[in-house]
Scaffold this active site. Structure first.
Site, short mmCIF file in Angstrom:
data_model
loop_
_atom_site.label_atom_id
_atom_site.label_comp_id
_atom_site.label_asym_id
_atom_site.label_seq_id
_atom_site.Cartn_x
_atom_site.Cartn_y
_atom_site.Cartn_z
N TYR A 143 6.52 -4.16 -5.88
CA TYR A 143 4.87 -4.80 -5.92
C TYR A 143 4.84 -6.37 -6.37
CZ TYR A 143 3.28 -0.01 -5.59
OH TYR A 143 3.00 1.38 -5.27
N LYS A 192 16.29 6.30 -6.95
CA LYS A 192 16.81 6.58 -5.86
C LYS A 192 18.18 6.13 -5.79
CE LYS A 192 16.13 8.52 -1.62
NZ LYS A 192 16.19 9.93 -1.49
N ASP A 224 12.87 12.00 -4.61
CA ASP A 224 12.34 12.93 -3.68
C ASP A 224 12.46 14.22 -4.30
OD1 ASP A 224 14.90 12.24 -3.58
OD2 ASP A 224 15.24 12.96 -1.52
N ASP A 248 3.97 4.99 -9.63
CA ASP A 248 2.36 4.96 -8.90
C ASP A 248 2.36 5.99 -8.20
OD1 ASP A 248 0.08 4.11 -7.87
OD2 ASP A 248 0.93 2.54 -6.63
N ASP A 252 0.29 9.79 -10.03
CA ASP A 252 -0.99 10.42 -9.44
C ASP A 252 -0.59 12.03 -9.05
OD1 ASP A 252 -2.39 8.29 -9.49
OD2 ASP A 252 -2.89 8.08 -7.22
#
Ligand code: NAD
Length: 364
Positions: A143, A192, A224, A248, A252
């Site tokens: 980001y 990852k 994942d 992020d 959620d």
């Protein structure tokens, strides 16, 4: 002399001012009960600041936030500003304040309280007893890396760089170990590492820091796999730490295990005790101004403020107990009500929390 704390209040847009007003009332009662003084200073952020000051994050707002012991924020955004260019969008105010205040650790608890089990879309046996925290790195990664857009003969190309420095990884991993140490002492670091170089560095640093926390069990999980495990068996998690973009998404997802967006609090912490506290949800333009928004996520964020930035743990516990007592008594705003015809409004919910809180002794 009474201890004085300075709290910057940034209500923002949409339902922001309505829900923040209830949290401020709760903080005022806490001050009275605990014998301390809270000095509130109000500032503009997001769409309202774009309209008034021509920028989503006015200098004045930053200055008053920096002078405060903690910041309480409502929410930003709305359709009015959706077509604005990137730097003139309300969210730019949020990204800007996080960076300017050095808020590198986003703490998002997801606790399934028994009274709300029916609000979850998952089976009660899967979610009941869930009590986890997602720690998200907030000021690095993709980001904030370099962004580019250019044309080639085959069409447009876009690039977002994901960059992490060892020091950025180390400080967030340490915060997570400290949190895990006070809980069930289990930390899952999510990355990852089978594909990304930044993840391989992340894993190496996590292993190095783990040596300082022999009492906490560290495991690694690919992002994942974590996404699947969160839905399949969320009770296995105590504290999850991960980088900005994975956090992020996963925060959620974890939050939604508990059913209602109107109940979810968050803290974004800097080095030391300074922090910014805000509900996880947005400005809910669809219900703004109607007096029906759920103020509990903001009230629970104020409890986190008391605990993390002011060291007022007893007061934080009292506020949380008051919220659960109101829910246990069956009171619900529309977003968490099974029978919407019996739903109560924002101010009424705030008043009920105040009434419960006034019964709770606070021994700081
Ligand atoms: P949202 O969280 O604002 O709303 C999603 C849904 O949940 C809506 O139906 C809304 O009515 C409901 N809801 C949210 N909070 C509620 C509450 N306290 N009580 C009752 N119902 C509640 O998300 P969205 O609709 O995707 O976004 C609306 C605006 O908010 C957008 O401009 C978005 O950019 C912004 N946003 C801001 C933040 C933030 O300030 N941190 C976070 C997310 C979205």
């Amino acid at each position: 002399m009474k201890q004085t704390y300075r709290i910057a209040v940034l209500p923002g847009d949409g339902i922001g001012p309505e829900i923040v007003a209830e949290a401020v009332k709760v903080l005022n009662l806490v001050a009275e009960q605990a014998g301390v003084t809270f000095e509130f200073s109000y500032g503009r952020i997001g769409g309202i600041a774009i309209d008034t000051d021509g920028t989503p994050l006015p200098e004045e707002t930053l200055t008053l936030s920096k002078k405060a012991d903690a910041v309480l924020l409502g929410a930003v955004g709305g359709p009015k500003w959706d077509q604005n260019p990137g730097h003139l969008r309300p969210e730019a105010g949020l990204l800007g304040i996080r960076k300017a205040l050095g808020l590198f650790a986003n703490i998002r608890p997801a606790t399934m309280h028994p009274v709300l089990v029916e609000a979850s879309s998952l089976k009660p046996e899967v979610v009941s007893g869930v009590d986890l925290i997602v720690v998200r790195e907030l000021t690095g990664g993709i980001y904030f890396g370099e962004k580019k857009r250019y044309s080639t003969e085959h069409g447009e190309v876009a690039l977002d760089q994901c960059i992490y420095h060892e020091t950025e990884i180390e400080r967030i991993i340490r915060v997570s170990f400290e949190i895990a140490r006070k809980r069930q002492k289990r930390l899952v670091s999510v990355d990852k590492a089978n594909v990304l170089e930044s993840s391989r560095l992340w894993r190496k640093v996590a292993e190095r820091v783990a040596v300082d926390y022999p009492d906490v069990e560290l495991t690694h999980m690919l992002v994942d796999s974590c996404a699947m495990q969160l839905v399949r068996a969320p009770k296995q998690f105590d504290v999850i730490v991960t980088e900005n973009m994975f956090g992020d998404i996963l925060s959620d997802q974890a939050a939604m295990l508990t059913g209602s967006i109107g109940m979810l609090a968050s803290a974004s912490l800097a080095e030391g005790s300074f922090g910014l506290y805000e509900p996880v949800h947005g400005s809910a333009p669809d219900i703004a101004g109607q007096g029906i928004a759920n103020p509990l996520a903001t009230i629970l964020s104020a409890a986190m403020l008391l605990r993390h930035s002011l060291g007022m743990d007893a007061a934080a516990d009292a506020v949380e107990r008051a919220v659960w007592a109101v829910l246990e008594a069956g009171h619900r705003t529309g977003d968490i009500a099974s029978d919407r015809s019996k739903a109560i409004g924002t101010e009424e919910m705030g008043q009920l929390v105040l009434a419960e809180l006034s019964k709770q002794p606070i021994h700081q």
